[in-house]
Design an enzyme around this catalytic site. Sequence first.
Site, PDB file in Angstrom:
ATOM      1  CB  SER A 144     -32.531   2.012  -8.762  1.00  0.00           C
ATOM      2  OG  SER A 144     -33.706   2.645  -8.991  1.00  0.00           O
ATOM      3  CE1 TYR A 157     -34.614  -1.387 -12.209  1.00  0.00           C
ATOM      4  CE2 TYR A 157     -35.702   0.702 -10.854  1.00  0.00           C
ATOM      5  CZ  TYR A 157     -34.769   0.062 -11.787  1.00  0.00           C
ATOM      6  OH  TYR A 157     -33.569   0.598 -12.075  1.00  0.00           O
TER       7      TYR A 157
HETATM    8  N1  NAD Z   1     -32.387   5.593 -16.558  1.00  0.00           N
HETATM    9  C1  NAD Z   1     -32.643   5.794 -15.166  1.00  0.00           C
HETATM   10  O1  NAD Z   1     -33.316   6.636 -14.810  1.00  0.00           O
HETATM   11  C2  NAD Z   1     -31.940   4.821 -13.955  1.00  0.00           C
HETATM   12  C3  NAD Z   1     -32.318   4.878 -12.834  1.00  0.00           C
HETATM   13  C4  NAD Z   1     -31.863   4.096 -11.703  1.00  0.00           C
HETATM   14  C5  NAD Z   1     -30.971   3.121 -12.149  1.00  0.00           C
HETATM   15  N2  NAD Z   1     -30.987   2.728 -13.328  1.00  0.00           N
HETATM   16  C6  NAD Z   1     -30.042   1.555 -13.851  1.00  0.00           C
HETATM   17  O2  NAD Z   1     -29.092   2.011 -14.625  1.00  0.00           O
HETATM   18  C7  NAD Z   1     -28.872   0.643 -15.575  1.00  0.00           C
HETATM   19  C8  NAD Z   1     -28.708   1.112 -16.860  1.00  0.00           C
HETATM   20  O3  NAD Z   1     -30.159   1.722 -17.194  1.00  0.00           O
HETATM   21  P1  NAD Z   1     -30.201   2.703 -18.554  1.00  0.00           P
HETATM   22  O4  NAD Z   1     -31.376   3.645 -18.083  1.00  0.00           O
HETATM   23  O5  NAD Z   1     -28.949   2.947 -19.109  1.00  0.00           O
HETATM   24  O6  NAD Z   1     -31.023   1.582 -19.498  1.00  0.00           O
HETATM   25  P2  NAD Z   1     -30.909   1.354 -21.292  1.00  0.00           P
HETATM   26  O7  NAD Z   1     -32.259   0.311 -21.505  1.00  0.00           O
HETATM   27  O8  NAD Z   1     -30.835   2.567 -21.829  1.00  0.00           O
HETATM   28  O9  NAD Z   1     -29.798   0.488 -21.235  1.00  0.00           O
HETATM   29  C9  NAD Z   1     -29.778  -0.836 -20.699  1.00  0.00           C
HETATM   30  C10 NAD Z   1     -28.574  -1.802 -21.211  1.00  0.00           C
HETATM   31  O10 NAD Z   1     -28.631  -2.740 -21.004  1.00  0.00           O
HETATM   32  C11 NAD Z   1     -28.666  -4.162 -21.931  1.00  0.00           C
HETATM   33  N3  NAD Z   1     -29.390  -5.266 -21.395  1.00  0.00           N
HETATM   34  C12 NAD Z   1     -30.573  -5.625 -21.183  1.00  0.00           C
HETATM   35  N4  NAD Z   1     -30.810  -6.742 -20.769  1.00  0.00           N
HETATM   36  C13 NAD Z   1     -29.476  -7.324 -20.921  1.00  0.00           C
HETATM   37  C14 NAD Z   1     -29.087  -8.847 -20.570  1.00  0.00           C
HETATM   38  N5  NAD Z   1     -30.057  -9.616 -20.310  1.00  0.00           N
HETATM   39  N6  NAD Z   1     -27.628  -8.853 -20.779  1.00  0.00           N
HETATM   40  C15 NAD Z   1     -26.957  -7.823 -21.139  1.00  0.00           C
HETATM   41  N7  NAD Z   1     -27.433  -6.712 -21.288  1.00  0.00           N
HETATM   42  C16 NAD Z   1     -28.537  -6.396 -21.455  1.00  0.00           C
HETATM   43  C17 NAD Z   1     -29.581  -3.280 -22.982  1.00  0.00           C
HETATM   44  O11 NAD Z   1     -29.451  -3.835 -24.301  1.00  0.00           O
HETATM   45  C18 NAD Z   1     -29.087  -1.834 -22.894  1.00  0.00           C
HETATM   46  O12 NAD Z   1     -27.992  -1.524 -23.880  1.00  0.00           O
HETATM   47  C19 NAD Z   1     -29.910  -0.321 -15.213  1.00  0.00           C
HETATM   48  O13 NAD Z   1     -29.465  -1.302 -14.231  1.00  0.00           O
HETATM   49  C20 NAD Z   1     -30.941   0.564 -14.257  1.00  0.00           C
HETATM   50  O14 NAD Z   1     -31.764  -0.205 -13.566  1.00  0.00           O
HETATM   51  C21 NAD Z   1     -31.478   3.567 -14.610  1.00  0.00           C
END
Ligand code: NAD
Length: 257
Positions: A144, A157
């Site tokens: 991130s 985070y």
């Molecule tokens: N959305 C953003 O703006 C953003 C920005 C930077 C980084 N990220 C990173 O991208 C990745 C995905 O984020 P997202 O926005 O798609 O989130 P999201 O919440 O939409 O999806 C995350 C998925 O991970 C699963 N998950 C959570 N805990 C888990 C565990 N212990 N074991 C297995 N699966 C698990 C959830 O059930 C979900 O399906 C994350 O690592 C997040 O930190 C997201």
Amino acid sequence: MNGIDVAGKTVLVTGGAQGIGRAIAERFAAYGARVAIADVNEEAGAALARTLAEAGREALFVRCDVSRLDEVRGLASEVRAKLGAADVLVNNAGIFPRADLMGTDEAFWERIMGINLKGAYLMCQAFVPGMIERGGGSIVNIGSTHARSGDPAAMAYAVSKGAVVTLTRNLAKGLAKHGIRVNCVQPGWVASEGETSRLRATGTDPDKLFAEASSRLPMGRIQTGEDIADGVLFMASGLSSQVTGQVLTVDGGLSLR
Ligand SMILES: NC(=O)c1ccc[n+]([C@@H]2O[C@H](COP(=O)([O-])OP(=O)(O)OC[C@H]3O[C@@H](n4cnc5c(N)ncnc54)[C@H](O)[C@@H]3O)[C@@H](O)[C@H]2O)c1
């Protein structure tokens, strides 16, 4: 190995049931990969695997909490038995609750580190032996931009994602001799299901906020899961065969100063 050579490869995506992970799983499946989705959300994960299979793709869902060693080991055995050793591992599962230093208690810290950081380490440890047997592979860790911006309101985070970069660089150096590349893709801001519901829970209108943020971004919009999936496809495929230990930031210019 050159080009987008993922057809027939076994690709494992953690947190693939929704959001960015779902877009990554769909992208690899569209390019002919055999996709394994690991997630704690059984309903959405199984539904995605069914949808991909109905579209003629090879897809498997396995329920797994990446922060639990026993479950990660079980996942590795099941994927190996059903799809063969993984060629590509995408460590995408992550959570992003926000709190500053004084708002972060021990349980909060351990939960974030357990999923975002320990989960990636456990997954690498479980899947690298199969890659070594295969003679190579590619690991893509989802980081991130918080790793660099150091937002104090998302302290744990940001630390977890900074450590994901360190993990990436450390493993890249150690695993290169086995033909395994390790890279990181850093999304900026994505209107995923997780981010949208986090904002709603704080009383924020996500659509309004995303529109305002988009107008301030150099490239004019926040990112989609598909934008991130394209970066992951690049880092996982032969398009980047000489790239390892690196971070690809996909943020529409958010981090430019
Ligand atoms: N959305 C953003 O703006 C953003 C920005 C930077 C980084 N990220 C990173 O991208 C990745 C995905 O984020 P997202 O926005 O798609 O989130 P999201 O919440 O939409 O999806 C995350 C998925 O991970 C699963 N998950 C959570 N805990 C888990 C565990 N212990 N074991 C297995 N699966 C698990 C959830 O059930 C979900 O399906 C994350 O690592 C997040 O930190 C997201």
